[in-house]
Design a protein around this motif. Structure first.
Motif, PDB file in Angstrom:
ATOM      1  N   HIS A  99       0.842  -1.192   0.000  1.00 11.71           N
ATOM      2  CA  HIS A  99       0.000   0.000   0.000  1.00 11.71           C
ATOM      3  C   HIS A  99       0.878   1.244   0.000  1.00 11.71           C
ATOM      4  O   HIS A  99       1.818   1.354   0.794  1.00 11.71           O
ATOM      5  CB  HIS A  99      -0.916  -0.006   1.224  1.00 11.71           C
ATOM      6  N   SER A 147      -8.608   0.779  -5.658  1.00  6.71           N
ATOM      7  CA  SER A 147      -8.180   2.008  -6.338  1.00  6.71           C
ATOM      8  C   SER A 147      -9.317   2.975  -6.612  1.00  6.71           C
ATOM      9  O   SER A 147      -9.075   4.124  -6.997  1.00  6.71           O
ATOM     10  CB  SER A 147      -7.467   1.659  -7.651  1.00  6.71           C
ATOM     11  N   GLN A 166      -6.190   7.080  -1.491  1.00  8.41           N
ATOM     12  CA  GLN A 166      -5.368   6.586  -0.389  1.00  8.41           C
ATOM     13  C   GLN A 166      -5.680   7.304   0.917  1.00  8.41           C
ATOM     14  O   GLN A 166      -5.746   6.686   1.982  1.00  8.41           O
ATOM     15  CB  GLN A 166      -3.893   6.751  -0.739  1.00  8.41           C
ATOM     16  N   VAL A 186      -6.886   2.487  -1.881  1.00  4.14           N
ATOM     17  CA  VAL A 186      -5.575   2.155  -2.423  1.00  4.14           C
ATOM     18  C   VAL A 186      -5.069   3.233  -3.374  1.00  4.14           C
ATOM     19  O   VAL A 186      -3.881   3.545  -3.413  1.00  4.14           O
ATOM     20  CB  VAL A 186      -5.648   0.794  -3.155  1.00  4.14           C
ATOM     21  N   VAL A 226      -1.308   2.686  -7.721  1.00  2.00           N
ATOM     22  CA  VAL A 226      -0.203   1.970  -7.093  1.00  2.00           C
ATOM     23  C   VAL A 226       1.037   2.058  -7.986  1.00  2.00           C
ATOM     24  O   VAL A 226       1.003   1.615  -9.140  1.00  2.00           O
ATOM     25  CB  VAL A 226      -0.569   0.489  -6.854  1.00  2.00           C
ATOM     26  N   ASN A 228       5.925  -0.623  -6.138  1.00  2.00           N
ATOM     27  CA  ASN A 228       5.221  -1.175  -4.974  1.00  2.00           C
ATOM     28  C   ASN A 228       4.687  -2.585  -5.205  1.00  2.00           C
ATOM     29  O   ASN A 228       4.168  -3.206  -4.282  1.00  2.00           O
ATOM     30  CB  ASN A 228       4.065  -0.256  -4.571  1.00  2.00           C
TER      31      ASN A 228
END
Length: 278
Positions: free
Chosen positions: A110, A229, A233, A238, A241, A245
């Motif tokens: 994350h 997503s 965040q 999420v 990303v 990651n």
């Protein structure tokens, strides 16, 4: 003196053996496969709470996120990947990097909390993603959908956290039949997978997400029960990303337990042992 020296040497050899074993295990986990236990129902029915799998870390190459995190707050152990490999963080590149494919089930770090998440890769860099009335649209085109009956499970505590499932057929008492609509979703590259529906909610009606270069967009298969997503965040989701990651690809379930502990052998799901992740 000879007996004491022999005892001392045996103790030293034991310590060396333990250290070597830990080093080998650490190298294996860092470079090849990382164990992952499914803690929530966000990927049902593809992955169930209590599924245990090994993540293929060779699939996408290596970054700082490939270093293992050891989080056992109950006994005060919180070693983050950045504590070990933080020097490699920040360039959004990978060593021996490989590109993930749309539809892959991916374990990733994350971007804010640093916790490991597992979701399905939906959006690639440059894609425009939107959910309209519960239907996923990629670059302005709806994905293929086919009704596939119902997903049914008992209303009961699941896993070590004793989580209770959400149901499409309204509030269900303990021991009752919890039902969700089931569909087969086909992505533009032909990947097919099951998605579940619980009801109409805000995440079924989104704006357009433009995936930045070097980033990816993830969603859970249990669409109405996934923080992914679609949520920023900062709001507990999420978001996008970064490439660095990504930790690895989930290929196969090794073991599965429906109980609160893997030691409860009567709760093992033998039909899920060594099952491929699609």
């Amino acid at each position: 003196m000879a007996a004491k020296e022999k005892t001392g040497n045996a103790f030293v050899e034991t310590i060396k053996t333990v250290v070597y074993a830990l080093l080998i295990a650490g190298i294996f986990r860092t470079l090849f496969f990382q164990p992952f236990w499914i803690p929530s129902g966000s990927m049902k029915e593809t992955l169930l709470i209590g599924d245990f799998l090994f993540v293929n870390k060779m699939a996408y190459g290596y970054s700082y996120a490939s270093c293992p995190s050891v989080m056992v707050p109950q006994i005060g152990i919180e070693i983050d990947a950045k504590d070990i490999c933080g020097v490699f963080d920040g360039d959004n590149n990978r060593l021996f990097g490989g590109d993930p494919e749309r539809g892959d089930v991916v374990v990733f770090r994350h971007p804010v909390s640093g916790r490991d998440y597992i979701k399905r890769l939906i959006g690639l860099p440059g894609d425009k993603i939107q959910v309209k009335d519960g239907v996923l649209n990629i670059n302005g085109e709806p994905v293929g959908l086919q009704d596939a009956g119902l997903f049914e499970e008992a209303m009961a505590p699941q896993g070590p956290q004793a989580l209770r499932p959400r149901c499409e057929n309204g509030p269900v008492g303990v021991g009752g039949n919890c039902v969700k609509s089931r569909q087969i979703e086909t992505l533009p590259n032909g990947v097919e997978h099951v998605i579940l529906n619980i009801g109409d909610q805000q995440s079924d009606h989104t704006g357009v997400y433009s995936v930045p270069e070097g980033n990816y967009f993830f969603m859970g298969d249990n669409r109405d029960n996934s923080a992914d997503s679609r949520l920023a965040q900062q709001a507990g989701g999420v978001g996008f990303v970064p490439y660095e990651n990504l930790i690895g690809r989930a290929d196969r379930i090794v073991f599965s337990s429906a109980g609160s502990s893997m030691l409860y052998f009567w709760t093992w799901r033998s039909n899920r042992f060594f099952k491929a992740v699609r």
